[in-house]
Design an enzyme around this catalytic site. Structure first.
Site, short mmCIF file in Angstrom:
data_model
loop_
_atom_site.label_atom_id
_atom_site.label_comp_id
_atom_site.label_asym_id
_atom_site.label_seq_id
_atom_site.Cartn_x
_atom_site.Cartn_y
_atom_site.Cartn_z
N ARG A 128 8.00 3.90 1.05
CA ARG A 128 7.92 3.46 -0.34
C ARG A 128 8.53 4.40 -1.36
O ARG A 128 8.46 4.15 -2.55
CB ARG A 128 6.46 3.12 -0.68
CG ARG A 128 5.93 2.11 0.30
CD ARG A 128 4.80 1.27 -0.16
NE ARG A 128 4.49 0.32 0.88
CZ ARG A 128 3.78 0.62 1.99
NH1 ARG A 128 3.28 1.82 2.16
NH2 ARG A 128 3.58 -0.30 2.90
N GLY A 188 -3.26 4.17 9.13
CA GLY A 188 -3.73 4.17 10.52
C GLY A 188 -5.10 3.55 10.72
O GLY A 188 -5.64 3.60 11.82
N TRP A 238 -2.65 4.62 1.75
CA TRP A 238 -1.22 4.38 1.96
C TRP A 238 -0.42 3.95 0.74
O TRP A 238 0.76 3.62 0.87
CB TRP A 238 -1.02 3.40 3.11
CG TRP A 238 -1.83 2.13 3.05
CD1 TRP A 238 -3.15 2.00 3.37
CD2 TRP A 238 -1.38 0.83 2.68
NE1 TRP A 238 -3.54 0.70 3.21
CE2 TRP A 238 -2.48 -0.04 2.79
CE3 TRP A 238 -0.14 0.31 2.26
CZ2 TRP A 238 -2.40 -1.42 2.49
CZ3 TRP A 238 -0.06 -1.05 1.97
CH2 TRP A 238 -1.18 -1.90 2.09
N ASN A 256 -9.40 -0.17 4.17
CA ASN A 256 -10.53 -0.79 4.87
C ASN A 256 -11.24 0.19 5.81
O ASN A 256 -10.62 1.12 6.32
CB ASN A 256 -10.03 -1.98 5.68
CG ASN A 256 -9.04 -1.54 6.75
OD1 ASN A 256 -7.85 -1.40 6.50
ND2 ASN A 256 -9.53 -1.28 7.95
N ASP A 299 -11.00 -6.81 5.60
CA ASP A 299 -9.76 -6.02 5.51
C ASP A 299 -9.20 -5.98 4.09
O ASP A 299 -7.99 -6.12 3.89
CB ASP A 299 -8.71 -6.58 6.49
CG ASP A 299 -7.56 -5.61 6.71
OD1 ASP A 299 -7.65 -4.46 6.24
OD2 ASP A 299 -6.56 -6.01 7.33
#
Lengths: 530, 259
Positions: A128, A188, A238, A256, A299
């Site tokens: 990104r 991850g 992230w 999550n 999630d």
């Protein structure tokens, strides 16, 4: 003076001048610098608003590509390019990066680093963007490493490993430079990792602090995880956060808990998953947190932009943090204390019936994933997922996209095996009900929707707002579009030939305003005809 | 570029290494079967059904596989996919261990064989090209129309349940990418057909006569996308026996027809 010495002097002088430019002060004042784009969210408040107004609602219909750079790399192109001193710095999928000449779009250098074949991944190999300080660029690689590159040559200055990718860690985030440190998150949480936020010395690459987003034994919050489930608790980081220099606080959202859809192995609220964290920038100590979805089983990562706005709420001026959450609600928090101010649903929500006064969702029973499946709205990707958002001080509106529609969530119990998906099952689309999307303009003080631009497909791109009264965005089907930021009316579009998965940026070069975006596997820079 | 070649090489190595084993190293192991089941739900259930009962992919819960009945045969299909069909290759995305765990899960189903339908393939074929009028819209091999999907391999790629549903309730579970576009022009005409594309500014469609149309939203009254079927339902017009004959005929379509 002989020629080589004379030449070296000039080169050195240039290097020094360039080096002096992106210091901490330049980063703090990035909002005023309309020639550059110096960080992921453009300024520390993550506004993605530029005052540039050469391209405006009247003339935007005339903009055309000034150049197109084809990277030749397939994969999700989600980068926010940086611009400084006549050069654009772009990161691409699969550990590629390029420096491009702003005048021509020609490549100046290309960096690449192989992605290990045994790296477990959930969602492709995107990246990104860069961060910059001095004459150094910083980027993460898929295998959970952080590299510093020389901005002039693309050469590696230092490289550190932040986690062992074999355990399921990976990285895609654009770093944030604060007080001479490079702050990065990690991914991850689909593989039962325990995640964190790290700060590294920009000079040496040495780690200065780490905040574990899942507290260990003896630390407050550990009691919100039954048994030893904290070891596999996820709570990844992230997407890039924001920073308030006055409070010296870094704001960063977390993802999550693990396993994503099966709450049984992890009884409790599961702190600090799906939360907003406020950390002391110098020490990484937690100042406050706010958890959006306690004990999440859908999630609903809460990594989306924490945007810092001073705004009036209920008649009171507030130093607010606004955030569009994947669980379907738009939130405003007090960024000094973490106090919950309000939340408003912005898409169909069938799992919560409003919030308590402290901001805890009031659950509607029967929305836990089961073997046979339960229909829940929003679906797994949200709501608003992670795509960059924008706040325009000109219109006073906050812009973000939303995926609209429901999904069927199936649960299943599964044991943890290192390097394997630890998700606890899957989601399914509802037959005959396609997931759609929209671009929303919301009043950040009330959560009221001002306008909604409907999309036939779930959104993929981020937002950019400008002083020309424009909002730039893209679509999955490859359109790059300009909307009237005040009304949402489409004013201009180009079919780019590939999905637009990134937010656009804008900058001034030799007197002209450019708007640039990644589309397909190309970078396109637009301007008014000369 | 160099790395692409290497990745390809490595992924072939994964396949090759996997093929050296006849049997899944995780055969019968509870934990691995659980992981395999969860992976299956995540990656495969959209086509093969949440309980592996089939749908837009063949059923995988019947203990028998067209690709062969050794673990390694199943491993190979998953790793390499079935080129030219919707079955993707997972050798480049999933680890060798992960694929073996999925195989271990798929081997937990007892062999029950294909669902038996009581009908006659020859009579079914005659209905397909005759009274049923199916051949006007569907191709088998080189023969037939192309308004609907090619059915040359349909017996191998769909469950019987899905085929029955396609006959009785064709709109219920449309093949991927199928939708209807309905356009109302400024002068009040309605043009509809199978959509080939739709986005926020335009739509493209193919009408029943095979003609292609393209419209900009700004030029017409309205453009709508509908998830309905253009295929008639055959629940009334065909007898139970005729329906069964058609099913048996379609079940036998396994891609062997000359193209």
């Amino acid at each position: 003076m002989n020629r080589p010495v004379w030449l070296a002097c000039i080169l050195l002088a240039c290097a020094a001048a360039a080096l002096g430019q992106v210091d901490s002060e330049a980063l703090a004042n990035s909002q005023q610098d309309d020639e550059s784009w110096l960080m992921y969210g453009r300024n520390y408040s993550a506004w993605r608003y530029s005052p540039l107004d050469q391209i405006d609602t009247e003339n935007v219909g005339q903009i055309t590509p000034a150049w197109i750079y084809q990277t030749g790399e397939s994969g999700k192109f989600q980068t926010t390019p940086l611009v400084r001193d006549g050069v654009m710095y772009v990161t691409g999928p699969s550990n590629h990066a390029w420096a491009l000449d702003l005048k021509t779009g020609r490549e100046l250098w290309h960096y690449s680093e192989p992605v290990p074949d045994d790296l477990p991944l959930c969602c492709g190999k995107p990246n990104r963007g860069f961060a910059i300080l001095g004459n150094r660029l910083f980027k993460v690689n898929m295998q959970a490493t952080l590299v510093a590159l020389d901005a002039t040559t693309g050469d590696v200055v230092w490289e550190v490993e932040s986690a062992d990718y074999r355990k399921g860690y990976s990285n895609t985030v654009a770093p944030l430079v604060v007080n001479g440190m490079v702050v990065i998150g990690i991914a991850g949480a689909e593989f039962g990792t325990r995640d964190f936020l790290d700060a590294y010395d920009a000079e040496t690459g040495e780690r200065r602090w780490r905040f574990w987003t899942v507290p260990g034994p003896g630390e407050p919050g550990n009691e919100t995880w039954g048994g030893d489930s904290w070891k596999r608790g996820g709570a990844s980081t992230w997407i890039t956060g924001s920073y308030d220099p006055e409070l010296n606080l870094i704001y960063w959202g977390t993802g999550n808990p693990g396993p994503d859809l099966d709450g049984a192995p992890r009884p409790g609220d599961n702190l600090y998953s799906d939360s907003m964290l406020a950390l002391d920038a110098d020490t990484g100590e937690l100042r406050w947190y706010f958890q959006f979805t306690p004990h999440d089983v859908h999630d609903w990562d809460s990594v989306a932009d924490p945007v810092l706005i001073d705004v009036e709420i209920d008649g009171q001026p507030r130093k607010a943090l606004v955030h569009a959450n994947r669980n379907g609600h738009f939130y405003a928090l007090d960024r000094t204390s973490g106090e919950f101010l309000f939340a408003r649903a912005y898409t169909d929500v069938n799992w919560a019936d409003g919030m308590t006064s402290a901001g805890r969702p009031i659950l509607i029973p029967g929305r836990t994933p089961t073997d046979e499946g339960t229909l829940t709205c929003p679906g797994m990707g949200g709501g608003h997922n992670w795509h960059a958002t924008s706040y325009s001080p000109q219109t006073g509106l906050y812009y973000f996209n939303s995926g609209d529609g429901c999904q069927i969530y199936h649960g299943a119990t599964q044991d943890f095996v290192e390097g394997e998906f630890y998700l606890g099952s899957a989601m399914e689309n509802v037959t005959g009900e396609p997931r759609e999307g929209s671009i929303l303009a919301v009043d950040p003080g009330t959560g009221d929707q001002r306008w909604r631009f409907a999309l036939v497909s779930p959104p993929t791109s981020g937002m950019l707002s400008t002083g020309g009264g424009l909002l730039f965005a893209g679509t999955q089907e490859g359109y790059f579009i300009a909307l009237d930021a005040a009304s949402g009316k489409p004013l201009w579009r180009l079919q780019t030939g590939g999905p637009v998965r990134a937010p656009a940026i804008t900058y001034r070069f030799e007197g002209r305003q450019y708007v640039a975006t990644a589309a397909g596997s190309a970078i396109i820079a637009f301007a008014l005809p000369r | 570029m160099r790395w692409r070649v290497l990745t390809l090489f490595l992924s072939l190595a994964v396949v090759a290494a996997g093929q050296e084993l006849e049997r899944s190293p995780f055969h019968g192991d509870e934990t691995s079967i659980g992981v395999g089941k969860a992976s299956f739900r995540l990656r495969c259930s959209a086509c093969h059904g949440i309980h592996a009962e089939g749908g837009k992919g063949p059923p995988l819960n019947r203990g028998e596989f067209a690709a062969g009945n050794r673990d390694v045969d199943i491993y190979r299909v998953i790793a390499l996919g079935v080129p030219g069909t919707e079955m993707p290759a997972y050798g480049t995305r999933n680890t060798e261990e992960n694929i073996w765990r999925i195989v271990a899960f798929l081997r937990t189903f007892e062999a029950v064989g294909d669902e038996r339908v009581d009908g006659d393939a020859e009579r079914g074929e005659a209905i397909f090209w005759g009274t049923g009028g199916c051949g006007g819209c569907h191709k088998v091999g080189r023969r037939g129309g192309s308004y609907g999907p090619d059915l040359t391999r349909i017996g191998r790629s769909r469950s019987v349940q899905h085929l029955r549903e396609a006959l009785l309730d064709p709109g219920k579970d449309l093949p991927a990418g199928y939708f209807v576009v309905k356009v109302v022009t400024r002068d009040g005409r309605t043009i509809s057909g199978i959509g080939s594309g739709i986005d926020d500014f335009s739509a493209q469609l193919r009408d029943a006569s095979g003609k292609l149309h393209s419209f900009l939203r700004e030029d017409v009254e309205s453009i709508e996308r509908e998830f309905t079927s253009v295929m008639p339902s055959y629940g009334e017009s065909l007898s139970d026996q005729q329906q069964r004959d058609l099913l048996v005929y379609m079940q036998a379509l396994r891609g062997e027809e000359s193209r």
